[in-house]
Design an enzyme around this catalytic site. Structure first.
Site, PDB file in Angstrom:
ATOM      1  N   ASP A  35       0.823  -1.150  -0.221  1.00  0.00           N
ATOM      2  CA  ASP A  35       0.096  -0.037  -0.226  1.00  0.00           C
ATOM      3  C   ASP A  35       0.806   1.284   0.073  1.00  0.00           C
ATOM      4  O   ASP A  35       1.665   1.417   0.860  1.00  0.00           O
ATOM      5  CB  ASP A  35      -0.903   0.020   1.038  1.00  0.00           C
ATOM      6  N   ASP A  74      -2.528   6.373  -5.877  1.00  0.00           N
ATOM      7  CA  ASP A  74      -2.724   5.533  -4.553  1.00  0.00           C
ATOM      8  C   ASP A  74      -2.815   4.158  -5.199  1.00  0.00           C
ATOM      9  O   ASP A  74      -3.774   3.974  -5.934  1.00  0.00           O
ATOM     10  CB  ASP A  74      -3.780   6.107  -3.813  1.00  0.00           C
TER      11      ASP A  74
END
Length: 447
Positions: free
Chosen positions: A122, A325
């Site tokens: 992430d 992201d």
């Protein structure tokens, strides 16, 4: 179809937007042998996670979770007054459903001898953590055994009074009570959480790349929407992230390619391996936010649909700011930008019957009776003259057997962050050259 029209459309096979049952990429085996780490889709046939009876989330649930993540990101940013300024291993990547959204998973090792774990990676998080025995409070069910620290000869607790614990505190992950050993806690937007000891042990990414004294969280109280993954690999920009901790070897350089299908695989590449899977990368400056330095900010400058630039004022993009992201699924655009985008897309798709909206998607089509659809190419413009010509797998999303929707959402406020989500990153090698302050897009690096 005229030649010009042909150049301004993608012919998309609707079957390519549906999940497949068979993995199209051969399994690499259980050991981490390559400097290219394999990435897989968590619920797809290539995943090392065998979900068993655990329910695969519906698209509606994935979108709810995605919306929660976006709200969480914006709440972090809106608490700050921001000012944006300029600023070699490959692991396969598998798409997961971590932190309540559509993330991707890789296999890494902790401890001596090495114990292997499947972690979601992430770019929006800094702390790496995994579930640990004895699960003093609670652990969620995972496929692999929990990390057994007592079986590792290189495991060590981090004392409260150490620089490492101070760094954890500065990053916002430290527990307030600390008497002997450093303790961490992290809560995600969907109320998933992990708490436990902040520790050091050996991190193994491949046989040649071993990092002693790697700092990570050893979770003793974990709960939430992690599926059966073993924890999280933090690729943000904070000093506690894996990117920072491995900087002496990898030079703050990594890339990934997120595959377009659940039945294929991508990769996560670190150091000198990053950028080698695509020869045509275009680079745009990586920006930093002085108040939220963990996120990767970009300067988005415009949108082109079907060969036509939409003429959106630059102030629309500077008011919102834009991040990339890996953990947000669907790209979010500023309201004015999304309105122009939707209008141009609808015009190009006018020959297809419309359908009702679905969840957050307001531009949908009834494609019953069609096996292919002609969609306009969508290009996002970034600073430095960089264009991201979105793969045709990132334009429409299948909502039902006949309903297909434009795979973008509009933000509700002009000041909400624009977010380049993972669906619109499909098939590109996305190169994060943090040390040089630039981010690259290389087309066709995985399928």
């Amino acid at each position: 179809m005229t030649e010009n029209h042909r150049l301004q459309t993608h012919v998309v096979s609707l079957s390519s937007l549906m999940p497949a049952d068979v993995c199209s990429t051969p399994a690499k085996g259980s050991e981490i042998l390559s400097r290219l780490l394999q990435v897989t889709h968590k619920y797809g046939p290539c995943s090392p996670l065998k979900e068993g009876k655990s329910k695969i989330p519906s698209l509606r649930q994935i979108l709810i979770n995605d919306k929660t993540r976006v709200k969480s990101i914006n709440s972090k940013i809106s608490n700050q007054q921001s000012s944006v300024a300029d600023s070699t291993v490959k692991l396969p990547a598998n798409s997961g459903d971590s932190l309540g959204t559509g993330n991707f998973v890789v296999k890494i090792g902790f401890g001596t001898p090495q114990q292997n774990f499947i972690l979601e990676f992430d770019t929006g998080s800094d702390l790496t953590w995994t579930q640990c025995e004895p699960c003093a409070v609670q652990c969620y069910s995972q496929q692999d055994p929990y990390f057994n620290s007592s079986a590792s000869s290189t495991y060590s607790n981090i004392p409260c009074c150490s620089n490492a614990c101070s760094q954890l505190n500065s990053a916002g992950y430290a527990q307030s009570s600390c008497t002997t050993n450093c303790l961490y806690q992290v809560t995600y937007g969907d109320r998933s959480y992990s708490q436990g000891d902040f520790v050091t042990d050996t991190l193994t990414l491949c046989s040649s790349d071993v990092f002693p004294n790697f700092e990570f969280g050893c979770g003793q109280n974990n709960q939430g929407l992690f599926g059966t993954t073993n924890g999280l690999l933090g690729l943000g920009r904070n000093p506690i992230s894996m990117v920072s901790q491995t900087a002496q070897t990898y030079g703050e350089l990594f890339s990934y390619c997120l595959q377009s299908s659940t039945s294929s695989t991508g990769f996560l590449a670190l150091g000198s391996q990053a950028g080698t899977s695509s020869s045509n990368s275009q680079y745009t400056p990586l920006l930093t936010d002085s108040n939220y330095p963990s996120f990767y900010f970009l300067n988005m400058t415009g949108i082109r649909v079907g060969g036509q630039d939409l003429g959106i004022a630059e102030s629309v993009f500077t008011t919102s700011g834009t991040i990339i992201d890996s953990g947000t699924v669907i790209t979010r655009l500023a309201p004015t930008a999304y309105s122009a985008h939707r209008s141009a897309f609808s015009q190009a798709m006018s020959k297809y019957p419309t359908a009702s909206s679905y969840s957050e998607f307001d531009t949908c089509y009834d494609l019953s009776g069609y096996s292919t659809v002609d969609t306009p190419p969508i290009v996002l413009h970034f600073g430095g003259g960089t264009d991201l010509n979105i793969d045709k797998s990132g334009i429409l999303v299948q909502a039902s057997s006949i309903q297909y929707c434009l795979a973008f959402n509009g933000n509700s406020a002009d000041t909400d962050l624009q977010i380049l989500g993972n669906m619109q990153q499909h098939t590109f090698e996305v190169v994060y050259d943090v040390a040089e302050g630039k981010l690259g897009f290389g087309a066709g690096a995985c399928s």
